[in-house]
Design a protein around this motif. Structure first.
Motif, PDB file in Angstrom:
ATOM      1  N   LYS A 129      17.266  27.605  25.044  1.00 42.32           N
ATOM      2  CA  LYS A 129      17.617  27.913  23.654  1.00 42.32           C
ATOM      3  C   LYS A 129      18.661  29.029  23.595  1.00 42.32           C
ATOM      4  O   LYS A 129      19.604  28.954  22.815  1.00 42.32           O
ATOM      5  N   ASP A 130      18.470  30.065  24.409  1.00 48.08           N
ATOM      6  CA  ASP A 130      19.434  31.171  24.438  1.00 48.08           C
ATOM      7  C   ASP A 130      20.811  30.690  24.877  1.00 48.08           C
ATOM      8  O   ASP A 130      21.830  31.095  24.320  1.00 48.08           O
ATOM      9  N   LEU A 131      20.856  29.823  25.876  1.00 48.61           N
ATOM     10  CA  LEU A 131      22.139  29.306  26.358  1.00 48.61           C
ATOM     11  C   LEU A 131      22.825  28.435  25.308  1.00 48.61           C
ATOM     12  O   LEU A 131      24.045  28.500  25.148  1.00 48.61           O
ATOM     13  N   VAL A 132      22.052  27.648  24.589  1.00 47.27           N
ATOM     14  CA  VAL A 132      22.620  26.815  23.516  1.00 47.27           C
ATOM     15  C   VAL A 132      23.197  27.699  22.411  1.00 47.27           C
ATOM     16  O   VAL A 132      24.308  27.463  21.915  1.00 47.27           O
ATOM     17  N   VAL A 133      22.466  28.741  22.043  1.00 49.86           N
ATOM     18  CA  VAL A 133      22.953  29.672  21.019  1.00 49.86           C
ATOM     19  C   VAL A 133      24.237  30.346  21.502  1.00 49.86           C
ATOM     20  O   VAL A 133      25.214  30.447  20.759  1.00 49.86           O
TER      21      VAL A 133
END
Length: 172
Positions: A129-133
């Motif tokens: 999720k952090d990488l997508v954000v």
């Protein structure tokens, strides 16, 4: 006859530098710093109670350290959308706004509405999720730089190109 011990509901107002806690059934308020030591102190205090739920708003990252530490200690956490708390406060005619009052209204929300507990997410899911954000942020910045390049023209073209290429490498 066994008298069941009622649990307590806690509201947490999350700030960049501090966490305000309000324990609804005990009418208790306390504040700790939003860092490892403060979080450890808060969890130690909260573990003294039979907890029904701890409610806090999704603030965009400032709540993560506390939430992860609470999950680690198996505390019942409900991370709720801020709009739900605002609507509840409005319905309760809560006009004033301080960190203590925000924590208090969240504790009242917890006791009244009994929001569903948040399931703990795996560390891999959180990382994804952090990488997508982060990817979305980089693409937005690259788009802004492309727009600047069109507006500014030749004098800053080389500078914009360097930034755009660096952003593209990071996205890739």
């Amino acid at each position: 006859m066994n008298k069941e011990k009622a649990g307590v509901n806690v509201g947490v107002d999350v700030g960049k530098y501090q966490l305000d806690f309000f324990i609804w059934e005990r009418n208790k308020h306390f504040v700790v710093e939003n860092n490892d030591d403060g979080i450890r102190e808060a969890i130690g205090r909260l573990r003294r109670y039979q907890l029904d739920r701890i409610v806090l708003e999704a603030t965009g990252r400032y709540e993560m350290a506390f939430t992860l530490a609470a999950f680690e200690k198996k505390l019942p956490i409900a991370v709720v959308r801020p709009i739900l708390i605002r609507q509840f406060a409005r319905a309760a005619d809560q006009q004033a706004k301080t960190d203590k009052l925000d924590a208090q209204i969240m504790a009242r929300y917890a006791a009244t509405m009994k929001p569903r507990l948040t399931a703990q997410k795996s560390k891999n899911l959180l990382l994804i999720k952090d990488l997508v954000v982060r990817r979305r942020q980089l693409i937005d910045i690259r788009t802004m730089e492309l727009n600047r390049q069109k507006i500014m023209g030749k004098p800053v073209d080389r500078s914009c190109n360097r930034v755009i290429k660096a952003l593209q490498r990071e996205v890739d």
